[in-house]
Design an enzyme around this catalytic site. Sequence first.
Site, PDB file in Angstrom:
ATOM      1  N   ASN A  33      47.448   1.016  40.862  1.00 24.38           N
ATOM      2  CA  ASN A  33      47.146   0.950  39.222  1.00 24.38           C
ATOM      3  C   ASN A  33      48.140   0.082  38.620  1.00 24.38           C
ATOM      4  OD1 ASN A  33      46.523   1.316  36.545  1.00 24.38           O
ATOM      5  ND2 ASN A  33      47.370   3.292  36.570  1.00 24.38           N
ATOM      6  N   LYS A  35      47.842  -1.404  35.744  1.00 23.67           N
ATOM      7  CA  LYS A  35      48.101  -1.281  34.412  1.00 23.67           C
ATOM      8  C   LYS A  35      47.803  -2.825  33.638  1.00 23.67           C
ATOM      9  CE  LYS A  35      50.731   2.751  35.090  1.00 23.67           C
ATOM     10  NZ  LYS A  35      51.714   3.752  34.717  1.00 23.67           N
ATOM     11  N   HIS A  74      43.319   8.663  33.030  1.00 21.19           N
ATOM     12  CA  HIS A  74      44.699   8.637  33.306  1.00 21.19           C
ATOM     13  C   HIS A  74      45.434   8.968  31.898  1.00 21.19           C
ATOM     14  CE1 HIS A  74      48.471   6.337  33.612  1.00 21.19           C
ATOM     15  NE2 HIS A  74      48.245   6.354  34.984  1.00 21.19           N
ATOM     16  N   GLU A 116      47.597   7.679  30.150  1.00 23.06           N
ATOM     17  CA  GLU A 116      47.736   6.686  29.260  1.00 23.06           C
ATOM     18  C   GLU A 116      46.492   6.409  28.221  1.00 23.06           C
ATOM     19  OE1 GLU A 116      49.420   3.606  31.754  1.00 23.06           O
ATOM     20  OE2 GLU A 116      51.062   4.917  32.177  1.00 23.06           O
ATOM     21  N   GLU A 120      48.903  13.780  38.428  1.00 21.97           N
ATOM     22  CA  GLU A 120      49.810  12.843  37.869  1.00 21.97           C
ATOM     23  C   GLU A 120      50.704  13.341  36.530  1.00 21.97           C
ATOM     24  OE1 GLU A 120      49.275   8.420  38.802  1.00 21.97           O
ATOM     25  OE2 GLU A 120      48.195   8.875  36.946  1.00 21.97           O
ATOM     26  N   GLY A 131      56.240   6.510  35.447  1.00 25.04           N
ATOM     27  CA  GLY A 131      56.915   5.572  34.999  1.00 25.04           C
ATOM     28  C   GLY A 131      58.434   5.549  34.721  1.00 25.04           C
ATOM     29  N   SER A 142      56.067   7.827  39.990  1.00 25.92           N
ATOM     30  CA  SER A 142      57.001   7.111  40.469  1.00 25.92           C
ATOM     31  C   SER A 142      57.392   7.318  41.775  1.00 25.92           C
ATOM     32  CB  SER A 142      58.375   8.082  39.738  1.00 25.92           C
ATOM     33  OG  SER A 142      58.436   7.595  38.417  1.00 25.92           O
TER      34      SER A 142
END
Length: 256
Positions: free
Chosen positions: A11, A13, A97, A99, A169, A175, A214
Amino acid sequence: MSPRRPLVAANWKLNGSRAANAALLRALCGALPPPLPADVVICPPFVYLADVATMLHGTGMATGGQDVATEDQGAFTGEVSAPMLRDVGCEYVIVGHSERRAHYGDSDEIVAIKAAAAARAGLVPIICVGETLAERDRGETIAVVTRQMDAVIRNTGINVFGASLVAYEPVWAIGTGRTATPQQAQEVHAAIRALIARHDATMAAGLRILYGGSVKAGNAKDLFAMKDIDGGLIGGASLDAAEFANICKAAVTDPA
Ligand code: PGA
């Protein structure tokens, strides 16, 4: 040994440029000559998808979008639909996701509609679920993931999971450099598989559930060794060719 072929998805991003993408993929393809150790999917920003699909031609790696519109076409400025993703060579798309959920208002229902739109167009949705740190601290992890999964089942029907992947996730691991332990991840992966098994045991046995948050070359092997972890969704580490290649190599199922 798991009957499921591992899959590792990158991903990217909001990162990349034509020059940087070409350099990254050249290095990655050099580090991962066929036959690939796992299914590998590269998810760049929309504008680079066609380029990336062309560059990956013949490598065995596939491309995926990072999001998809709920609608197929029409007056929806700024959106990119599932048929369009198919048209430029995509085979997969990430939906839900964290985000997107946190910053762009993707509710459980919207995520379900996006998964259905993707599946209808012949894309494999990678359906993301996961709890925040506050939810984990309150002991709500399984309840949150169950709510997110149930929304998809309620809106689209169970059959969508016959041609989808799930990515667990935990938001607190994305992150942050703080990975879930293999045991923490396995517990949630097993709960997700059990939830699907309550509807269809065969489908549950075949469902690939990825871990994301991570993941690095140094922790991938222990995570991927868990019974219900079938690969990973990789953010930051996917921007480093050697690191990402080593994560893919860690996904090889050990026949021992
Ligand atoms: P990370 O991101 O690997 O940088 O934690 C994972 C993701 O957001 O999919």
